[in-house]
Design a protein around this motif. Structure first.
Motif, PDB file in Angstrom:
ATOM      1  N   LEU A  59       4.851  -4.894   7.890  1.00 48.68           N
ATOM      2  CA  LEU A  59       3.913  -5.628   7.538  1.00 48.68           C
ATOM      3  C   LEU A  59       4.469  -6.920   6.910  1.00 48.68           C
ATOM      4  O   LEU A  59       5.380  -7.033   5.834  1.00 48.68           O
ATOM      5  N   ASP A  60       3.971  -8.164   7.463  1.00 46.40           N
ATOM      6  CA  ASP A  60       4.295  -9.251   6.826  1.00 46.40           C
ATOM      7  C   ASP A  60       3.384  -9.486   5.663  1.00 46.40           C
ATOM      8  O   ASP A  60       2.202  -8.957   5.539  1.00 46.40           O
ATOM      9  N   ILE A  61       4.054 -10.100   4.610  1.00 44.58           N
ATOM     10  CA  ILE A  61       3.282 -10.018   3.140  1.00 44.58           C
ATOM     11  C   ILE A  61       2.348 -11.278   3.263  1.00 44.58           C
ATOM     12  O   ILE A  61       1.221 -10.937   2.729  1.00 44.58           O
ATOM     13  N   GLU A  62       2.853 -12.434   3.835  1.00 43.37           N
ATOM     14  CA  GLU A  62       2.010 -13.725   3.681  1.00 43.37           C
ATOM     15  C   GLU A  62       1.247 -13.660   4.862  1.00 43.37           C
ATOM     16  O   GLU A  62       1.416 -14.375   5.813  1.00 43.37           O
ATOM     17  N   MET A  63       0.033 -13.429   4.678  1.00 41.80           N
ATOM     18  CA  MET A  63      -0.969 -13.483   5.921  1.00 41.80           C
ATOM     19  C   MET A  63      -2.412 -14.076   5.255  1.00 41.80           C
ATOM     20  O   MET A  63      -3.024 -13.455   4.132  1.00 41.80           O
ATOM     21  N   PRO A  64      -3.207 -14.584   6.272  1.00 41.92           N
ATOM     22  CA  PRO A  64      -4.639 -14.911   5.917  1.00 41.92           C
ATOM     23  C   PRO A  64      -5.386 -13.690   5.780  1.00 41.92           C
ATOM     24  O   PRO A  64      -5.181 -12.701   6.617  1.00 41.92           O
ATOM     25  N   GLY A  65      -6.330 -13.789   5.296  1.00 42.89           N
ATOM     26  CA  GLY A  65      -7.246 -12.780   4.884  1.00 42.89           C
ATOM     27  C   GLY A  65      -6.644 -11.631   3.958  1.00 42.89           C
ATOM     28  O   GLY A  65      -6.280 -11.995   2.829  1.00 42.89           O
TER      29      GLY A  65
END
Length: 239
Positions: A59-65
């Motif tokens: 899981l990428d931490i920095e994502m939109p939404g």
């Protein structure tokens, strides 16, 4: 078969992480089904509304939404035992891994080396949790307790008392004998009279080992530093 999800808003990164994951599964001799997402909300919807099950999520931490942090918190009631590997480029996101039960943090600037090691460690742990059992056999009973369900083991007179998800079981053996029979790295002495399962340790706080079931076990002063070192070694180095 392992069920794995990869979520990153960067499609190129998703494909790259998928290739690394596939290679790790081959190296571990494991079979896995990999689902990929470029929208965090789609991943959350699949888990909370459609009942998707995953053993491991990258899981990428920095994502939109919804951010990776938000996703991790929201999915926990649905997947309480899922292993999460956070991928981040910002060190300020490195919070207490035991508190959120995050398996590993991997920095984006060291993906090639750190992600492969994290995935392989997670796969081995998942398969270990699913496989091994401790057997108590006497003239009158035969009991099998999965390693993954054991929270801790205490000395109780001449017995060893095993506290597990299914209740408490006693075996007329010394703690050292039970420890030797278990023969698994996740079990550690936190006190002369207590062995804890690191799989269930969420946090080390004020000299106590806080477990997933809400119990807090005292760690003796003589064992505290060694326990911290063993946990850091077992779970890997967090950012």
């Amino acid at each position: 078969m392992l069920h794995i999800a990869i979520c990153d808003d960067d499609k190129t990164a998703v494909e790259h992480h998928k290739v690394i994951t596939e290679n790790c599964l081959k190296d571990c001799g494991s079979i896995g089904k990999i689902e990929t997402y470029i929208t965090s909300d789609n991943l959350l919807c699949d888990i909370t509304e459609d009942g998707f099950f995953f053993d491991l999520i990258l899981l990428d931490i920095e994502m939109p939404g919804s951010t990776g942090m938000e996703i991790a918190k929201k999915m926990k009631p649905y997947l309480p035992n899922v292993k999460i590997i956070f991928i981040t480029s910002h060190i300020e996101y490195a919070i207490d891994a035991f508190e959120l039960s995050i398996f590993r943090y991997v920095p984006k600037n060291d993906i090639e080396k750190r992600l492969s090691a994290a995935i392989q460690d997670a796969v081995k742990l998942i398969e270990l949790e699913d496989g091994k059992t401790y057997i108590i056999q006497t003239n009158s009973r035969l009991e099998k307790i999965p390693y993954r369900e054991i929270y801790y083991i205490e000395r109780d007179g001449k017995n060893a008392s095993i506290t597990a998800a299914g209740g408490i079981s006693k075996v007329r053996k010394s703690l050292q004998q039970v420890y030797s029979e278990l023969g698994a790295d996740e079990f550690i002495f936190i006190d002369r009279g207590c062995i804890a399962n690191m799989i269930h340790i969420m946090q080390i706080k004020s000299g106590m080992a806080v477990l997933k079931n809400g119990e807090a076990l005292p760690i003796s002063r003589s064992h505290l530093q060694e326990v911290k070192e063993q946990i850091n070694h077992y779970w890997g180095t967090h950012i």
